[in-house]
Design a protein around this motif. Sequence first.
Motif, PDB file in Angstrom:
ATOM      1  N   TYR A 161       4.675   9.137   1.466  1.00  0.00           N
ATOM      2  CA  TYR A 161       4.522   8.281   2.649  1.00  0.00           C
ATOM      3  C   TYR A 161       3.457   7.236   2.337  1.00  0.00           C
ATOM      4  O   TYR A 161       2.296   7.581   2.095  1.00  0.00           O
ATOM      5  CB  TYR A 161       4.116   9.110   3.867  1.00  0.00           C
ATOM      6  CG  TYR A 161       5.069  10.246   4.160  1.00  0.00           C
ATOM      7  CD1 TYR A 161       6.241  10.032   4.894  1.00  0.00           C
ATOM      8  CD2 TYR A 161       4.810  11.544   3.696  1.00  0.00           C
ATOM      9  CE1 TYR A 161       7.112  11.068   5.164  1.00  0.00           C
ATOM     10  CE2 TYR A 161       5.682  12.587   3.956  1.00  0.00           C
ATOM     11  CZ  TYR A 161       6.837  12.346   4.683  1.00  0.00           C
ATOM     12  OH  TYR A 161       7.715  13.374   4.944  1.00  0.00           O
ATOM     13  N   TRP A 162       3.878   5.976   2.308  1.00  0.00           N
ATOM     14  CA  TRP A 162       2.957   4.890   2.000  1.00  0.00           C
ATOM     15  C   TRP A 162       2.915   3.902   3.149  1.00  0.00           C
ATOM     16  O   TRP A 162       3.895   3.715   3.880  1.00  0.00           O
ATOM     17  CB  TRP A 162       3.406   4.140   0.739  1.00  0.00           C
ATOM     18  CG  TRP A 162       3.252   4.921  -0.522  1.00  0.00           C
ATOM     19  CD1 TRP A 162       2.095   5.404  -1.047  1.00  0.00           C
ATOM     20  CD2 TRP A 162       4.287   5.291  -1.432  1.00  0.00           C
ATOM     21  NE1 TRP A 162       2.339   6.047  -2.234  1.00  0.00           N
ATOM     22  CE2 TRP A 162       3.681   6.004  -2.491  1.00  0.00           C
ATOM     23  CE3 TRP A 162       5.663   5.082  -1.461  1.00  0.00           C
ATOM     24  CZ2 TRP A 162       4.405   6.511  -3.562  1.00  0.00           C
ATOM     25  CZ3 TRP A 162       6.383   5.588  -2.522  1.00  0.00           C
ATOM     26  CH2 TRP A 162       5.758   6.294  -3.563  1.00  0.00           C
ATOM     27  N   GLY A 163       1.776   3.264   3.311  1.00  0.00           N
ATOM     28  CA  GLY A 163       1.643   2.251   4.334  1.00  0.00           C
ATOM     29  C   GLY A 163       0.848   1.063   3.842  1.00  0.00           C
ATOM     30  O   GLY A 163       0.057   1.166   2.896  1.00  0.00           O
ATOM     31  N   VAL A 164       1.080  -0.086   4.472  1.00  0.00           N
ATOM     32  CA  VAL A 164       0.287  -1.290   4.228  1.00  0.00           C
ATOM     33  C   VAL A 164      -0.623  -1.486   5.422  1.00  0.00           C
ATOM     34  O   VAL A 164      -0.159  -1.534   6.570  1.00  0.00           O
ATOM     35  CB  VAL A 164       1.184  -2.533   4.059  1.00  0.00           C
ATOM     36  CG1 VAL A 164       0.320  -3.773   3.856  1.00  0.00           C
ATOM     37  CG2 VAL A 164       2.143  -2.355   2.897  1.00  0.00           C
ATOM     38  N   CYS A 165      -1.924  -1.592   5.159  1.00  0.00           N
ATOM     39  CA  CYS A 165      -2.904  -1.811   6.220  1.00  0.00           C
ATOM     40  C   CYS A 165      -3.464  -3.233   6.114  1.00  0.00           C
ATOM     41  O   CYS A 165      -3.706  -3.741   5.017  1.00  0.00           O
ATOM     42  CB  CYS A 165      -4.036  -0.793   6.140  1.00  0.00           C
ATOM     43  SG  CYS A 165      -3.524   0.879   6.604  1.00  0.00           S
ATOM     44  N   SER A 166      -3.647  -3.826   7.273  1.00  0.00           N
ATOM     45  CA  SER A 166      -4.217  -5.179   7.344  1.00  0.00           C
ATOM     46  C   SER A 166      -5.711  -5.108   7.052  1.00  0.00           C
ATOM     47  O   SER A 166      -6.303  -4.019   7.018  1.00  0.00           O
ATOM     48  CB  SER A 166      -3.987  -5.762   8.732  1.00  0.00           C
ATOM     49  OG  SER A 166      -4.809  -5.094   9.686  1.00  0.00           O
TER      50      SER A 166
ATOM     51  N   ALA B 292       6.607   3.037   4.420  1.00  0.00           N
ATOM     52  CA  ALA B 292       7.808   3.467   3.705  1.00  0.00           C
ATOM     53  C   ALA B 292       7.760   4.971   3.523  1.00  0.00           C
ATOM     54  O   ALA B 292       6.696   5.558   3.327  1.00  0.00           O
ATOM     55  CB  ALA B 292       7.903   2.777   2.338  1.00  0.00           C
ATOM     56  N   THR B 293       8.932   5.594   3.610  1.00  0.00           N
ATOM     57  CA  THR B 293       9.076   7.005   3.270  1.00  0.00           C
ATOM     58  C   THR B 293      10.066   7.099   2.124  1.00  0.00           C
ATOM     59  O   THR B 293      11.079   6.397   2.098  1.00  0.00           O
ATOM     60  CB  THR B 293       9.569   7.839   4.468  1.00  0.00           C
ATOM     61  OG1 THR B 293      10.884   7.409   4.841  1.00  0.00           O
ATOM     62  CG2 THR B 293       8.641   7.673   5.656  1.00  0.00           C
TER      63      THR B 293
END
Length: 228
Positions: free
Chosen positions: A139-144, A153-154
Amino acid sequence: MFLQHYNTFLEVIKLPRAQLTFSQQIDPDDIRATYRIYTKPHPRYKIIRHKTIGAALIDLSAFPDRAAYLEHVKGKNQGAYHARRARNRGYVVRDIDRNDYVDDIHDIHTSLDVRQGRRMDQKYLERQDRFDNRKHFRYWGVCSPQGKLVAYATLGIYGNFASFSQMMGIRNNDGIMHLLLSEAVCHLIDEGRVRYVMYDTFFGAQPGLRNFKTILGFRPYRASYTLQ
């Protein structure tokens, strides 16, 4: 019409082949269920399987390290170019627990009514307060720069390949989706656990999504599947 079908046939037989293996030892119930989904008859063309013709894949064995992959997708308006733009604007990719970003994920889901020419499914419009995490998923994420989750994304690890099951973000022109996907591919190269990574299929995808996949290194394949 005949000529169109004939040209499509020629295009299909020229596709490179990929043998994708599902390994039951990873998670027997989920692996078997996913295998059935990937090998069920195509919804329109019953004589072929669901995710076989035009599977969008990257053969990670072609890249000895992440630098080689990024070199492959560099250039003006290519994937690495857009990812660098996002990174320069302060966005970061990190492993996430989606339960820490329930509000942000709901904001992402409801930020657009239509994606890829289709109205958002009702299940995405309803707030989900709890997410289950599977051990064979990433599980990945983009943080501001402000710490808000703006894309996630999974991805499931199924055997000799991994496949994205979800990839979604707010719509802006900062390159956040390019950053997310390219960094996910780099992580898989670093781990060296799978040979292929899949992002659904090329055929049937909207032109914008096909271009997005292409500039990040995905190519159409003829995929076959085995269950071990």
